[in-house]
Design a protein around this motif. Structure first.
Motif, PDB file in Angstrom:
ATOM      1  N   GLN A 145      40.754  11.650 -66.773  1.00  0.00           N
ATOM      2  CA  GLN A 145      41.911  11.721 -67.660  1.00  0.00           C
ATOM      3  C   GLN A 145      42.375  13.167 -67.834  1.00  0.00           C
ATOM      4  OE1 GLN A 145      43.577   9.133 -68.532  1.00  0.00           O
ATOM      5  NE2 GLN A 145      42.100   7.637 -67.790  1.00  0.00           N
ATOM      6  N   ALA A 146      41.436  14.069 -67.988  1.00  0.00           N
ATOM      7  CA  ALA A 146      41.810  15.488 -68.099  1.00  0.00           C
ATOM      8  C   ALA A 146      42.489  15.954 -66.806  1.00  0.00           C
ATOM      9  CB  ALA A 146      40.569  16.341 -68.395  1.00  0.00           C
ATOM     10  N   GLY A 147      41.986  15.471 -65.677  1.00  0.00           N
ATOM     11  CA  GLY A 147      42.576  15.831 -64.387  1.00  0.00           C
ATOM     12  C   GLY A 147      44.008  15.322 -64.270  1.00  0.00           C
ATOM     13  N   LEU A 148      44.239  14.106 -64.759  1.00  0.00           N
ATOM     14  CA  LEU A 148      45.597  13.558 -64.736  1.00  0.00           C
ATOM     15  C   LEU A 148      46.521  14.346 -65.661  1.00  0.00           C
ATOM     16  CD1 LEU A 148      45.528   9.683 -64.497  1.00  0.00           C
ATOM     17  CD2 LEU A 148      46.899  11.288 -63.172  1.00  0.00           C
ATOM     18  N   ALA A 149      46.005  14.694 -66.847  1.00  0.00           N
ATOM     19  CA  ALA A 149      46.806  15.511 -67.778  1.00  0.00           C
ATOM     20  C   ALA A 149      47.187  16.817 -67.094  1.00  0.00           C
ATOM     21  CB  ALA A 149      46.013  15.778 -69.057  1.00  0.00           C
ATOM     22  N   PHE A 150      46.212  17.418 -66.425  1.00  0.00           N
ATOM     23  CA  PHE A 150      46.479  18.660 -65.698  1.00  0.00           C
ATOM     24  C   PHE A 150      47.583  18.456 -64.665  1.00  0.00           C
ATOM     25  CE2 PHE A 150      45.602  20.578 -61.536  1.00  0.00           C
ATOM     26  CZ  PHE A 150      46.084  21.850 -61.812  1.00  0.00           C
ATOM     27  N   GLN A 151      47.496  17.367 -63.910  1.00  0.00           N
ATOM     28  CA  GLN A 151      48.470  17.137 -62.850  1.00  0.00           C
ATOM     29  C   GLN A 151      49.874  16.937 -63.433  1.00  0.00           C
ATOM     30  OE1 GLN A 151      47.811  17.319 -59.382  1.00  0.00           O
ATOM     31  NE2 GLN A 151      49.994  17.615 -59.684  1.00  0.00           N
ATOM     32  N   LEU A 152      49.948  16.212 -64.546  1.00  0.00           N
ATOM     33  CA  LEU A 152      51.247  15.988 -65.199  1.00  0.00           C
ATOM     34  C   LEU A 152      51.875  17.318 -65.610  1.00  0.00           C
ATOM     35  CD1 LEU A 152      50.038  12.870 -67.118  1.00  0.00           C
ATOM     36  CD2 LEU A 152      52.215  12.890 -65.868  1.00  0.00           C
ATOM     37  N   THR A 199      44.768  22.501 -69.088  1.00  0.00           N
ATOM     38  CA  THR A 199      46.047  21.866 -69.440  1.00  0.00           C
ATOM     39  C   THR A 199      46.760  22.661 -70.536  1.00  0.00           C
ATOM     40  OG1 THR A 199      44.880  20.456 -71.013  1.00  0.00           O
ATOM     41  CG2 THR A 199      45.312  19.531 -68.840  1.00  0.00           C
ATOM     42  N   ARG A 200      46.375  23.907 -70.704  1.00  0.00           N
ATOM     43  CA  ARG A 200      46.892  24.688 -71.828  1.00  0.00           C
ATOM     44  C   ARG A 200      48.311  25.202 -71.554  1.00  0.00           C
ATOM     45  NH1 ARG A 200      45.385  27.854 -68.388  1.00  0.00           N
ATOM     46  NH2 ARG A 200      46.059  30.016 -68.231  1.00  0.00           N
ATOM     47  N   ARG A 201      48.939  25.652 -72.604  1.00  0.00           N
ATOM     48  CA  ARG A 201      50.238  26.316 -72.435  1.00  0.00           C
ATOM     49  C   ARG A 201      50.071  27.791 -72.730  1.00  0.00           C
ATOM     50  NH1 ARG A 201      53.240  27.105 -77.473  1.00  0.00           N
ATOM     51  NH2 ARG A 201      52.008  26.288 -79.191  1.00  0.00           N
ATOM     52  N   SER A 202      50.964  28.579 -72.308  1.00  0.00           N
ATOM     53  CA  SER A 202      50.919  29.999 -72.630  1.00  0.00           C
ATOM     54  C   SER A 202      52.352  30.449 -72.820  1.00  0.00           C
ATOM     55  CB  SER A 202      50.251  30.785 -71.510  1.00  0.00           C
ATOM     56  OG  SER A 202      51.042  30.748 -70.360  1.00  0.00           O
ATOM     57  N   SER A 203      52.834  30.233 -74.022  1.00  0.00           N
ATOM     58  CA  SER A 203      54.245  30.563 -74.249  1.00  0.00           C
ATOM     59  C   SER A 203      54.352  31.693 -75.258  1.00  0.00           C
ATOM     60  CB  SER A 203      54.990  29.347 -74.758  1.00  0.00           C
ATOM     61  OG  SER A 203      54.343  28.854 -75.910  1.00  0.00           O
ATOM     62  N   MET A 225      45.165  13.346 -72.382  1.00  0.00           N
ATOM     63  CA  MET A 225      44.220  14.241 -73.062  1.00  0.00           C
ATOM     64  C   MET A 225      43.546  13.506 -74.212  1.00  0.00           C
ATOM     65  SD  MET A 225      43.134  17.137 -72.189  1.00  0.00           S
ATOM     66  CE  MET A 225      42.734  18.210 -73.570  1.00  0.00           C
ATOM     67  N   ALA A 226      44.304  12.662 -74.911  1.00  0.00           N
ATOM     68  CA  ALA A 226      43.707  11.892 -76.008  1.00  0.00           C
ATOM     69  C   ALA A 226      42.613  10.971 -75.465  1.00  0.00           C
ATOM     70  CB  ALA A 226      44.797  11.077 -76.706  1.00  0.00           C
ATOM     71  N   ARG A 227      42.920  10.319 -74.360  1.00  0.00           N
ATOM     72  CA  ARG A 227      41.903   9.447 -73.755  1.00  0.00           C
ATOM     73  C   ARG A 227      40.686  10.261 -73.309  1.00  0.00           C
ATOM     74  NH1 ARG A 227      44.909   5.233 -69.651  1.00  0.00           N
ATOM     75  NH2 ARG A 227      46.972   5.380 -70.564  1.00  0.00           N
ATOM     76  N   GLU A 271      48.415  19.534 -80.797  1.00  0.00           N
ATOM     77  CA  GLU A 271      49.003  20.860 -81.014  1.00  0.00           C
ATOM     78  C   GLU A 271      48.635  21.835 -79.911  1.00  0.00           C
ATOM     79  OE1 GLU A 271      44.987  21.156 -82.919  1.00  0.00           O
ATOM     80  OE2 GLU A 271      46.443  19.626 -82.385  1.00  0.00           O
ATOM     81  N   SER A 272      47.580  21.491 -79.210  1.00  0.00           N
ATOM     82  CA  SER A 272      47.197  22.410 -78.124  1.00  0.00           C
ATOM     83  C   SER A 272      47.722  21.937 -76.777  1.00  0.00           C
ATOM     84  CB  SER A 272      45.682  22.541 -78.061  1.00  0.00           C
ATOM     85  OG  SER A 272      45.137  21.396 -77.439  1.00  0.00           O
ATOM     86  N   LEU A 273      48.489  20.880 -76.781  1.00  0.00           N
ATOM     87  CA  LEU A 273      48.973  20.363 -75.500  1.00  0.00           C
ATOM     88  C   LEU A 273      50.063  21.248 -74.932  1.00  0.00           C
ATOM     89  CD1 LEU A 273      48.953  16.520 -75.732  1.00  0.00           C
ATOM     90  CD2 LEU A 273      47.844  17.973 -74.052  1.00  0.00           C
ATOM     91  N   PRO A 274      50.143  21.268 -73.661  1.00  0.00           N
ATOM     92  CA  PRO A 274      51.075  22.180 -73.008  1.00  0.00           C
ATOM     93  C   PRO A 274      52.518  21.788 -73.283  1.00  0.00           C
ATOM     94  CG  PRO A 274      49.548  21.134 -71.455  1.00  0.00           C
ATOM     95  CD  PRO A 274      49.431  20.413 -72.736  1.00  0.00           C
ATOM     96  N   ARG A 275      53.336  22.760 -73.428  1.00  0.00           N
ATOM     97  CA  ARG A 275      54.777  22.522 -73.435  1.00  0.00           C
ATOM     98  C   ARG A 275      55.349  23.312 -72.285  1.00  0.00           C
ATOM     99  NH1 ARG A 275      54.885  23.729 -79.314  1.00  0.00           N
ATOM    100  NH2 ARG A 275      53.535  22.096 -80.098  1.00  0.00           N
TER     101      ARG A 275
END
Lengths: 396, 396
Positions: free
Chosen positions: A275-282, A392-396, A364-366, A31-35
């Motif tokens: 893994q967090a770094g990859l999530a960030f890059q994605l 890796t947060r979103r701000s919408s 992020m799960a990993r 639920e906290s993953l970026p959109r």
């Protein structure tokens, strides 16, 4: 390498979630993953951030970053102050402490996520004493990050970094290369001078990481030169891990080493960071296509216009869908003004956007899983989780 | 930075002089000092060397270099082998182990004076055991030297190095920068991995030396951009010490540290290397103007044609003589074909040549003095003296 957002971001009240809750919910804080819609580019202007979600365990990412800055900044500044005048001037400009003419400025450039990760990892596994001991290592990691930024900007001919003209564009290529060289030397000297028993292992790890960062940057420039139909998705993922994940992993592992952690914990924290770094890059790549220009400070679809082979694009190109063929045709010819929207739609229809988002969630799960291996106590892990979510947060 | 002569130089029989004799004669082996007429440029073709004089104490510089190569080469090659394929390829080309297409070559590039100095200094103060222990440090010093060559060639747009196309001209700027970065990291990683008690102090010294080398290269590019009448002789000397003397001094000091030498001896060996390095640079500059093109492989007066502010030129420009004014006028306008001979004559009339030669003699004298402080036993000092004379020798 990618730079995280600059400036200080006050966390708004509410919307807190504890690390414990996150892991109880199945270790995936989906639920906290970026959109991507309306997200701000993570290296975008400070003013773009209007809402931060998913900060964990009562620990505030902005507060952690601020506290980290207080710990490593004196070490960083004293290392830079030890440089000969010619190099010092360039470095102080790069760090945002001075203008090009040497006038002191109030601020500093960059969020300094990596040194914060060193300190927070040390605290998570070794408490305040380990955190205090790791201040030099934190500064060393920040020096290495900035050395790679200086050199990457020369290679990529990037004119802007942290909303200011890049060093090479102000002082010339030679000074940018030399200042980068000097910062790498300073980083490894700081560790060689550090009497802490972990300093040697951290120096070995950081030097190996530099080699990996170089290989990642090499792969990036090589991939950008290749025809789009000759780029495999696994290659781009490997490149992103080397270029972005490696140093974030190394920062976390360095903190663990200063806490006297065992090999398993050190490796788990390295994997967490990667893994967090990859999530960030994605997410950064998603924002590079669908980000709101008012927030990113860049025109919509800039990455598509530049024919960048970012992760969603290569996922789309290799999807085997009819849209993939359309995208390949589009990428085969130069960009035409006004076609960004259509290009973005084609990437989306080819599944590039969905893939990138689900990959980011998976990474992020990993990351959270690796974190729980290294730091089983949710309270202790909260700071690291807060930082990972912050980037890796979103701000919408 | 300047590269010493490539290839293997067999020492001719006769013309030996012992270190003891040198010091007894008043610590200045003037008779063995280089004279510029007909000298070969020290980084010139191997075939240019027809006579070597002044090898000390029965120790043969060529033999020392060959023996040193056997000790540090395995460490160097294994470090390079640990690089990811993309970086390894570039590094192996740079070291002369492979062609640009990856075909193995028989040779290796460069004389590798610096690692030989590490090993010879260790042996002089600590015997064979210290010499054996210093093999990694010797390889680390050679890695640092080569990292600076890779980067300097990019900045100076030099197309040739050791008679082969430079890395940037074959693989592009990005790969040259990245390979240099990786070699610096490898060097400092090797020392961090070395369990020897001296490794930490050597790492600190080598990292500090990198910063000094960067400042020296910065000063060099800055001085070359300044108008000739705004360059002071002391500035050029300081630049040459930082750019050439520092790493040669560091190599000698590193060897002393591996021998467990005291602070005074370490500093004396550093000073020995710095002074010998400056003597080398002075002679190299003299050869750059008056060297025999058949021996140097470069057209006569190439440095003058390029309006280089080398040491003899700046000495001439700042001499206050009428010839100085003539030289200033000459340097103020672009080079015209055929005027090299006249320009060389003007520098000579202004005293530039005499000054450089007597400075070189003075520096060698200081080097020998420092050496005798650190290594009072002439037999033990012989190897270092042979190497110092080798790099500043004449062959006329």
């Amino acid at each position: 390498m990618v730079e995280f957002m600059t400036g200080t971001t006050p966390r708004p009240p509410g919307a807190r979630r504890t690390a414990a809750t996150a892991r109880q919910a199945g270790a995936v804080p989906v639920e906290s993953l970026p959109r991507p819609v309306g997200t701000d580019r993570l290296d975008g202007p400070e003013s773009a951030v209007t809402d931060v979600e998913g900060v964990s365990d009562g620990q505030d990412a902005a507060g952690i970053l601020e506290q980290a800055r207080r710990s490593f900044d004196p070490e960083l500044r004293s290392a830079v102050a030890s440089l000969p005048a010619s190099m010092r001037r360039v470095a102080r400009y790069h760090f945002g402490w001075e203008g090009a003419d040497g006038t002191p400025t109030a601020g500093h450039a960059g969020k300094a996520i990596r040194p914060a990760l060193v300190l927070t990892a040390a605290a998570a596994l070794g408490g305040p004493r380990a955190r205090a001991a790791a201040a030099r290592a934190a500064a060393a990691v920040e020096l290495v990050h900035n050395f790679t930024l200086l050199h990457d900007d020369v290679m990529d001919r990037d004119a802007t970094r942290r909303h200011r003209p890049t060093v090479w564009s102000v002082f010339g290529d030679a000074d940018a290369i030399l200042a980068g060289d000097a910062l790498q030397a300073l980083a490894l000297r700081m560790l060689a001078e550090d009497p802490h028993p972990a300093a040697r292992a951290v120096a070995v790890r950081l030097a190996s990481c530099v080699v990996e960062l170089c290989a990642g940057q090499h792969a990036d420039t090589a991939l950008e030169r290749r025809p789009p139909d000759q780029v495999a998705l696994c290659e781009v993922l490997a490149m992103a891990e080397a270029k972005t994940g490696a140093l974030i992993g190394c920062a976390c592992a360095a903190g663990a080493l200063y806490a006297g952690a065992g090999e398993d914990e050190v490796e788990a924290l390295d994997a967490f960071g990667r893994q967090a770094g990859l999530a960030f890059q994605l997410i950064d790549d998603v924002i590079g296509i669908w980000g709101d220009p008012r927030r990113t400070g860049k025109p919509a679809g800039a990455d598509l216009a530049a024919r960048k082979k970012s992760l969603p694009v290569v996922a789309a190109l290799t999807s085997g869908t009819p849209a993939a063929e359309e995208l390949a045709e589009l990428y085969a010819r130069p960009h035409q003004e006004g076609e960004e929207e259509r290009a973005a739609l084609v990437v989306e229809r080819a599944g590039g956007r969905d893939w990138a988002q689900s990959q980011a969630a998976d990474r992020m799960a990993r990351a959270v899983h690796e974190l729980s291996r290294a730091v089983p106590d949710p309270a202790a892990a909260g700071g690291l989780l807060a930082l990972a979510e912050f980037v890796t947060r979103r701000s919408s």
